[in-house]
Write an enzyme that holds these catalytic residues in place. Sequence first.
Site, mmCIF file in Angstrom:
data_model
loop_
_atom_site.group_PDB
_atom_site.id
_atom_site.type_symbol
_atom_site.label_atom_id
_atom_site.label_comp_id
_atom_site.label_asym_id
_atom_site.label_seq_id
_atom_site.Cartn_x
_atom_site.Cartn_y
_atom_site.Cartn_z
ATOM 1 N N THR A 68 -8.049 3.475 8.489
ATOM 2 C CA THR A 68 -9.227 2.613 8.609
ATOM 3 C C THR A 68 -9.222 1.961 9.990
ATOM 4 O O THR A 68 -8.262 1.282 10.357
ATOM 5 C CB THR A 68 -9.183 1.513 7.516
ATOM 6 O OG1 THR A 68 -8.788 2.119 6.304
ATOM 7 C CG2 THR A 68 -10.515 0.850 7.362
ATOM 8 N N ARG A 90 -7.398 12.632 0.940
ATOM 9 C CA ARG A 90 -6.349 13.140 1.835
ATOM 10 C C ARG A 90 -4.941 12.704 1.409
ATOM 11 O O ARG A 90 -3.961 13.303 1.799
ATOM 12 C CB ARG A 90 -6.603 12.733 3.281
ATOM 13 C CG ARG A 90 -6.444 11.250 3.517
ATOM 14 C CD ARG A 90 -6.525 10.900 4.976
ATOM 15 N NE ARG A 90 -7.874 11.071 5.487
ATOM 16 C CZ ARG A 90 -8.295 10.537 6.628
ATOM 17 N NH1 ARG A 90 -7.451 9.851 7.368
ATOM 18 N NH2 ARG A 90 -9.527 10.697 7.037
ATOM 19 N N HIS A 93 0.979 6.124 1.897
ATOM 20 C CA HIS A 93 1.764 7.035 2.743
ATOM 21 C C HIS A 93 2.834 7.810 1.990
ATOM 22 O O HIS A 93 3.339 8.812 2.491
ATOM 23 C CB HIS A 93 2.308 6.297 3.963
ATOM 24 C CG HIS A 93 1.189 5.898 4.866
ATOM 25 N ND1 HIS A 93 0.372 6.828 5.463
ATOM 26 C CD2 HIS A 93 0.701 4.689 5.207
ATOM 27 C CE1 HIS A 93 -0.567 6.198 6.156
ATOM 28 N NE2 HIS A 93 -0.387 4.899 6.015
ATOM 29 N N ARG A 111 -9.702 7.812 -0.992
ATOM 30 C CA ARG A 111 -10.680 8.251 0.011
ATOM 31 C C ARG A 111 -11.569 9.350 -0.558
ATOM 32 O O ARG A 111 -11.142 10.109 -1.423
ATOM 33 C CB ARG A 111 -9.955 8.765 1.261
ATOM 34 C CG ARG A 111 -9.456 7.678 2.156
ATOM 35 C CD ARG A 111 -8.791 8.269 3.383
ATOM 36 N NE ARG A 111 -8.531 7.251 4.376
ATOM 37 C CZ ARG A 111 -9.356 6.953 5.374
ATOM 38 N NH1 ARG A 111 -10.481 7.619 5.533
ATOM 39 N NH2 ARG A 111 -9.052 6.005 6.233
ATOM 40 N N HIS A 162 -3.296 -4.723 7.817
ATOM 41 C CA HIS A 162 -3.443 -3.549 8.683
ATOM 42 C C HIS A 162 -2.530 -3.662 9.891
ATOM 43 O O HIS A 162 -2.675 -4.556 10.714
ATOM 44 C CB HIS A 162 -4.876 -3.297 9.145
ATOM 45 C CG HIS A 162 -5.107 -1.823 9.367
ATOM 46 N ND1 HIS A 162 -4.586 -1.145 10.440
ATOM 47 C CD2 HIS A 162 -5.761 -0.898 8.625
ATOM 48 C CE1 HIS A 162 -4.916 0.126 10.345
ATOM 49 N NE2 HIS A 162 -5.622 0.315 9.256
ATOM 50 N N ASN A 170 0.849 -1.177 0.000
ATOM 51 C CA ASN A 170 0.000 0.000 0.000
ATOM 52 C C ASN A 170 0.900 1.247 0.000
ATOM 53 O O ASN A 170 1.709 1.428 0.911
ATOM 54 C CB ASN A 170 -0.884 -0.053 1.265
ATOM 55 C CG ASN A 170 -1.818 1.118 1.352
ATOM 56 O OD1 ASN A 170 -1.430 2.254 1.087
ATOM 57 N ND2 ASN A 170 -3.054 0.877 1.747
ATOM 58 N N HIS A 183 -5.740 3.493 -1.494
ATOM 59 C CA HIS A 183 -7.071 3.807 -0.967
ATOM 60 C C HIS A 183 -7.476 5.186 -1.490
ATOM 61 O O HIS A 183 -6.878 6.197 -1.091
ATOM 62 C CB HIS A 183 -7.003 3.793 0.561
ATOM 63 C CG HIS A 183 -8.331 3.962 1.228
ATOM 64 N ND1 HIS A 183 -8.487 3.834 2.589
ATOM 65 C CD2 HIS A 183 -9.572 4.240 0.746
ATOM 66 C CE1 HIS A 183 -9.761 4.036 2.908
ATOM 67 N NE2 HIS A 183 -10.440 4.297 1.802
ATOM 68 N N GLU A 211 -10.717 -9.632 3.399
ATOM 69 C CA GLU A 211 -9.411 -9.257 3.950
ATOM 70 C C GLU A 211 -9.579 -9.169 5.460
ATOM 71 O O GLU A 211 -10.381 -8.366 5.958
ATOM 72 C CB GLU A 211 -8.927 -7.913 3.387
ATOM 73 C CG GLU A 211 -7.560 -7.540 3.992
ATOM 74 C CD GLU A 211 -7.000 -6.213 3.480
ATOM 75 O OE1 GLU A 211 -7.278 -5.834 2.331
ATOM 76 O OE2 GLU A 211 -6.279 -5.565 4.264
ATOM 77 N N GLU A 237 -8.643 0.198 -2.806
ATOM 78 C CA GLU A 237 -9.408 0.226 -1.553
ATOM 79 C C GLU A 237 -10.376 1.383 -1.617
ATOM 80 O O GLU A 237 -9.993 2.485 -2.055
ATOM 81 C CB GLU A 237 -8.451 0.502 -0.404
ATOM 82 C CG GLU A 237 -8.199 -0.656 0.498
ATOM 83 C CD GLU A 237 -7.334 -0.206 1.648
ATOM 84 O OE1 GLU A 237 -7.715 0.730 2.371
ATOM 85 O OE2 GLU A 237 -6.252 -0.782 1.791
#
Length: 398
Positions: A256, A204, A165, A200, A346, A162, A198, A306, A225
């Site tokens: 999340t 963000r 970040h 969103r 996660h 992922n 993801h 998941e 995601e």
Amino acid sequence: MPAQFTINCDTSRFRLNSRLLRRRAAWLMRQNRVTNHEVSILLVDDQEISWLNNHYRGKKGPTNVLSFPFAEEMDPCLTTIPVKELGDIIISVETAHNEAKKLKVSLHDRLTWLMTHGLLHLLGYDHERSEKEAEAMWARETNLINQLQSSRSTQMTHLAINVDHVATVREARGINEPDPVAAAALCELAGAAGIVVHLREDRRHINDRDVRLLRETIKTRMNLEMGANKEIIEIALDLQPDMVTLVPEKRQELTTEGGLNVAGQKKKLAKTIAKMDKAGIPVSLFIDPEQRQVKAALDIGATYVELHTGRYCDATSEKEREEEYQLIASAAEEAYQMGLRVNAGHGLDYQSTSKIASLDTIEELSIGHAIISRAVFVGIDQAVKEMLAIVRDASMIF
Ligand code: PXP
């Protein structure tokens, strides 16, 4: 625990990888459809197996494997095995080691062959009864070993990374670097099996430009995601990622927080799954490791679940961590047995990943923060490769 594994000898001479043997035993049990059953596998030395061989079979000297079925006269043609406890398999590591040398195979491969042989005896096969039965047993044994060998490349748990970040750092300055699209390419070059982002509702970190470019540049698999909201659903249908993972999304949260309450919103989620299905996009549902959520995911037609590993990663004591691990292991087993494909993620880091990766019911791990954090210090290539080594070590059966 389907295969109870006990090592009852001095193994310092042999460098045994018991995790690998356990995984192979679990694989063999699955292939023989005895996952709700128990088998005890005991590794001993020549002295102990000689005693057993003499005591129970009246034969002198060591042998390689002994099987003691709990039920006598089992028919190998039965499709459901009537007893839960299948019995004991006892293997001499010393004899296996000598045989491996003669046959020029690894000790682990020889032990795997002996486990297979022992398990087939427990299931009613017996090469000593007649030539015909010997042929049937040999054929089954060879077939299982061949299947195990050919599944070599698909057995490693996949690592999907992922890269949200990387975009978080970019957004901290509101400029155009670092670029998550470049990060995704570097992750793939380092060996990642997939990229996760993801998108969103509040954009963000990952934005519309990122997902468009990523769709064009990702060479492995793109897992989008998303929350099940109208705007993002439209984007996903247009984008055609390789799969989507539906997650709960709250504007105030840092990341999340929990899994989706699938059981509590079956209708809404089923509608989203139906739309994705029509577009040929498989759907994964991010859920807490709970039986009712697994069952609900199956009911509404998800392809994957998941499992949320956050509580396992955040556990503050060994006891709590073990309890959380057991919840993940049993939810993964239930989902797998029901025919769902199982991912997990996660909060996983360089310490917590190994145990989850060793669950052979789990196909793919989705990891972001730990890898991107380490990349700041050691570079993305090394950070990915270090995590890949952990996953490979924990999950390969060859
Ligand atoms: N899986 C899901 C569904 C997530 O929402 C996240 C966080 O974006 C991850 C996996 C990765 O979590 P982490 O960044 O803590 O590795």
